[in-house]
Design a protein around this motif. Structure first.
Motif, PDB file in Angstrom:
ATOM      1  N   VAL A  41       0.647  -1.252  -0.244  1.00 51.60           N
ATOM      2  CA  VAL A  41      -0.096  -0.074   0.091  1.00 51.60           C
ATOM      3  C   VAL A  41       0.945   1.102  -0.048  1.00 51.60           C
ATOM      4  N   VAL A  42       1.754   1.327   0.827  1.00 48.40           N
ATOM      5  CA  VAL A  42       2.615   2.612   1.031  1.00 48.40           C
ATOM      6  C   VAL A  42       3.587   2.760  -0.103  1.00 48.40           C
ATOM      7  N   LYS A  43       3.706   1.711  -0.922  1.00 47.57           N
ATOM      8  CA  LYS A  43       4.621   1.687  -2.085  1.00 47.57           C
ATOM      9  C   LYS A  43       3.775   1.803  -3.429  1.00 47.57           C
ATOM     10  N   ARG A  89      -7.119  -1.122  -9.810  1.00 49.95           N
ATOM     11  CA  ARG A  89      -7.205  -0.985 -11.393  1.00 49.95           C
ATOM     12  C   ARG A  89      -6.204  -0.007 -12.133  1.00 49.95           C
ATOM     13  N   ALA A  90      -6.024   0.983 -11.600  1.00 50.27           N
ATOM     14  CA  ALA A  90      -5.149   1.895 -12.096  1.00 50.27           C
ATOM     15  C   ALA A  90      -3.488   1.336 -12.247  1.00 50.27           C
ATOM     16  N   THR A 105      -7.205   3.957  -7.782  1.00 54.13           N
ATOM     17  CA  THR A 105      -5.928   4.202  -7.249  1.00 54.13           C
ATOM     18  C   THR A 105      -5.985   3.371  -5.987  1.00 54.13           C
ATOM     19  N   THR A 106      -4.868   3.544  -5.234  1.00 51.36           N
ATOM     20  CA  THR A 106      -4.479   2.958  -3.791  1.00 51.36           C
ATOM     21  C   THR A 106      -5.229   3.658  -3.134  1.00 51.36           C
ATOM     22  N   GLU A 107      -5.159   5.104  -3.108  1.00 52.47           N
ATOM     23  CA  GLU A 107      -5.797   6.032  -2.234  1.00 52.47           C
ATOM     24  C   GLU A 107      -7.442   6.052  -2.577  1.00 52.47           C
ATOM     25  N   ALA A 160      -1.384  10.799  -0.151  1.00 56.12           N
ATOM     26  CA  ALA A 160      -0.753   9.826  -0.734  1.00 56.12           C
ATOM     27  C   ALA A 160      -0.575   8.468   0.243  1.00 56.12           C
ATOM     28  N   ALA A 161      -0.859   7.454  -0.390  1.00 54.03           N
ATOM     29  CA  ALA A 161      -0.629   6.297   0.752  1.00 54.03           C
ATOM     30  C   ALA A 161       0.720   5.957   1.597  1.00 54.03           C
ATOM     31  N   TYR A 162       1.609   6.547   0.926  1.00 58.82           N
ATOM     32  CA  TYR A 162       2.978   6.516   1.662  1.00 58.82           C
ATOM     33  C   TYR A 162       2.887   7.257   2.935  1.00 58.82           C
ATOM     34  N   ASP A 163       1.841   8.134   2.684  1.00 63.47           N
ATOM     35  CA  ASP A 163       1.877   9.139   4.041  1.00 63.47           C
ATOM     36  C   ASP A 163       0.923   8.785   4.801  1.00 63.47           C
TER      37      ASP A 163
END
Length: 172
Positions: free
Chosen positions: A59-61, A67-68, A90-92, A118-121
């Motif tokens: 997820v964070v990466k 689907r994106a 997207t992940t988010e 952003a998922a990394y955050d």
């Protein structure tokens, strides 16, 4: 003629020939005063099961099979969300902005940033005040895992999990 010899590579960071000991590298970095990475701590320093921790690392990466990402790999014909019809899953979107995910976080009383998130955050963006600090990372990871399972159930088995069922799965 010289006899051919096998090419071997050695490193002070090798535990076995051809294998790198990442623990030794990490310890070296820590000894040199490197700061702890908050994202890594969020993912790996909690009591979530290893499969959930691995999922959160993806997820964070930004590497989960949303689907994106699949569209960029030419594995699906559209990047759109099959749950809510958004133009890009997207992940988010999948974990926080899809109508079903947003409804879930709202019921928990968690404000989810909509712009520039952003998922990394995730470790600094999502805060649940009702959860003790030492359990916070695990709680967020398990919630994301249940949202992922809910999405996969809907996409692959045509299951419609209710919000109540999702909340029960998270509390369990």
């Amino acid at each position: 003629l010289q006899e051919a010899s096998q090419d071997t590579r050695n490193s002070p960071f090798s535990s076995d020939p051809g294998e790198i000991d990442t623990t030794a590298i990490y310890k070296l970095l820590k000894a040199r005063g490197q700061n702890t990475d908050p994202t890594s701590e969020f993912v790996w320093k909690n009591a979530a099961p290893p499969r959930v921790q691995m999922f959160m690392w993806l997820v964070v990466k930004g590497k989960i099979q949303c689907r994106a990402n699949l569209f960029r790999k030419h594995a699906v014909d559209s990047p759109g969300c099959t749950i809510c019809g958004s133009p890009e899953e997207t992940t988010e979107h999948l974990l926080f902005q899809c109508t079903k995910a947003a409804e879930f976080w709202e019921v928990l009383g968690v404000p989810v940033p909509q712009n520039g998130f952003a998922a990394y955050d995730i470790h600094s963006s999502i805060k649940v005040s009702a959860v003790p600090q030492q359990q916070h990372n695990m709680f967020i990871a398990l919630c994301c895992w249940q949202l992922w399972k809910r999405r996969n159930g809907a996409v692959f088995q045509d299951e419609m999990t209710s919000l109540r069922q999702l909340l029960i799965a998270c509390s369990t």
